[in-house]
Design a protein around this motif. Structure first.
Motif, PDB file in Angstrom:
ATOM      1  N   GLU A  37       0.807  -1.030   0.041  1.00 40.54           N
ATOM      2  CA  GLU A  37      -0.008   0.055   0.107  1.00 40.54           C
ATOM      3  C   GLU A  37       0.804   1.418  -0.159  1.00 40.54           C
ATOM      4  O   GLU A  37       0.708   2.073  -0.798  1.00 40.54           O
ATOM      5  N   ALA A  38       1.824   1.300   0.739  1.00 41.87           N
ATOM      6  CA  ALA A  38       2.824   2.433   1.001  1.00 41.87           C
ATOM      7  C   ALA A  38       3.649   2.695  -0.439  1.00 41.87           C
ATOM      8  O   ALA A  38       3.599   3.627  -0.963  1.00 41.87           O
ATOM      9  N   CYS A  85       3.499   5.937  -2.583  1.00 48.39           N
ATOM     10  CA  CYS A  85       4.603   6.640  -2.871  1.00 48.39           C
ATOM     11  C   CYS A  85       5.242   6.789  -4.166  1.00 48.39           C
ATOM     12  O   CYS A  85       6.245   7.313  -4.381  1.00 48.39           O
ATOM     13  N   GLN A  86       4.539   5.735  -4.815  1.00 50.37           N
ATOM     14  CA  GLN A  86       5.339   5.713  -6.105  1.00 50.37           C
ATOM     15  C   GLN A  86       5.444   7.132  -6.922  1.00 50.37           C
ATOM     16  O   GLN A  86       6.733   7.315  -7.746  1.00 50.37           O
ATOM     17  N   HIS A 107       9.759  13.779   0.463  1.00 46.40           N
ATOM     18  CA  HIS A 107       8.569  13.667   0.818  1.00 46.40           C
ATOM     19  C   HIS A 107       8.179  12.345   1.223  1.00 46.40           C
ATOM     20  O   HIS A 107       6.828  12.177   1.817  1.00 46.40           O
ATOM     21  N   VAL A 108       8.619  11.234   0.949  1.00 47.35           N
ATOM     22  CA  VAL A 108       8.192  10.070   1.238  1.00 47.35           C
ATOM     23  C   VAL A 108       7.797   9.761   2.770  1.00 47.35           C
ATOM     24  O   VAL A 108       6.951   9.440   3.121  1.00 47.35           O
ATOM     25  N   PRO A 109       8.887  10.178   3.670  1.00 49.90           N
ATOM     26  CA  PRO A 109       8.544   9.714   4.936  1.00 49.90           C
ATOM     27  C   PRO A 109       7.545  10.647   5.531  1.00 49.90           C
ATOM     28  O   PRO A 109       6.658  10.244   6.565  1.00 49.90           O
ATOM     29  N   LEU A 110       7.446  11.641   4.982  1.00 51.20           N
ATOM     30  CA  LEU A 110       5.952  12.645   5.416  1.00 51.20           C
ATOM     31  C   LEU A 110       4.800  11.958   4.958  1.00 51.20           C
ATOM     32  O   LEU A 110       3.791  11.845   5.727  1.00 51.20           O
ATOM     33  N   ALA A 162      13.165   0.723   2.278  1.00 56.57           N
ATOM     34  CA  ALA A 162      12.800  -0.288   1.605  1.00 56.57           C
ATOM     35  C   ALA A 162      11.995  -0.086   0.165  1.00 56.57           C
ATOM     36  O   ALA A 162      12.236  -0.805  -0.807  1.00 56.57           O
ATOM     37  N   LEU A 163      11.192   1.149   0.329  1.00 59.71           N
ATOM     38  CA  LEU A 163      10.548   1.458  -0.732  1.00 59.71           C
ATOM     39  C   LEU A 163      11.572   2.125  -1.802  1.00 59.71           C
ATOM     40  O   LEU A 163      11.153   1.971  -3.248  1.00 59.71           O
TER      41      LEU A 163
END
Length: 78
Positions: free
Chosen positions: A20-21, A25-26, A43-46, A66-67
């Motif tokens: 899902e993440a 975040c893609q 911005h991914v961690p946010l 990991a992403l």
């Protein structure tokens, strides 16, 4: 050499939300959707924190790494 058979994996909550993440975040990981050819990875961690507020700061960092790795692998494979 001793072979351990017990599961040594950690961060089970991260594994549970990974797909899902990744979908969420893609666009931030894709440099073509960023600014001037640069991805908006900062911005991914946010975004992860907004959508998964129950994750700890450590879990958010693990998920972020990991992403990014998954994005790179999937992009290289085509």
């Amino acid at each position: 050499m001793e072979v351990r058979t017990d599961d040594q994996r950690r961060y089970h909550r991260v594994r549970a939300v990974f797909e899902e993440a990744f979908e969420l975040c893609q666009p931030l990981l894709d440099p073509h959707q960023g600014i001037a050819g640069h991805a908006l990875t900062h911005h991914v961690p946010l975004r992860v924190r907004e959508h998964f507020p129950d994750l700890t700061q450590e879990e958010v960092l693990v998920l972020f790494v990991a992403l990014r790795a998954a994005w790179t692998r999937r992009r290289v494979r085509g």
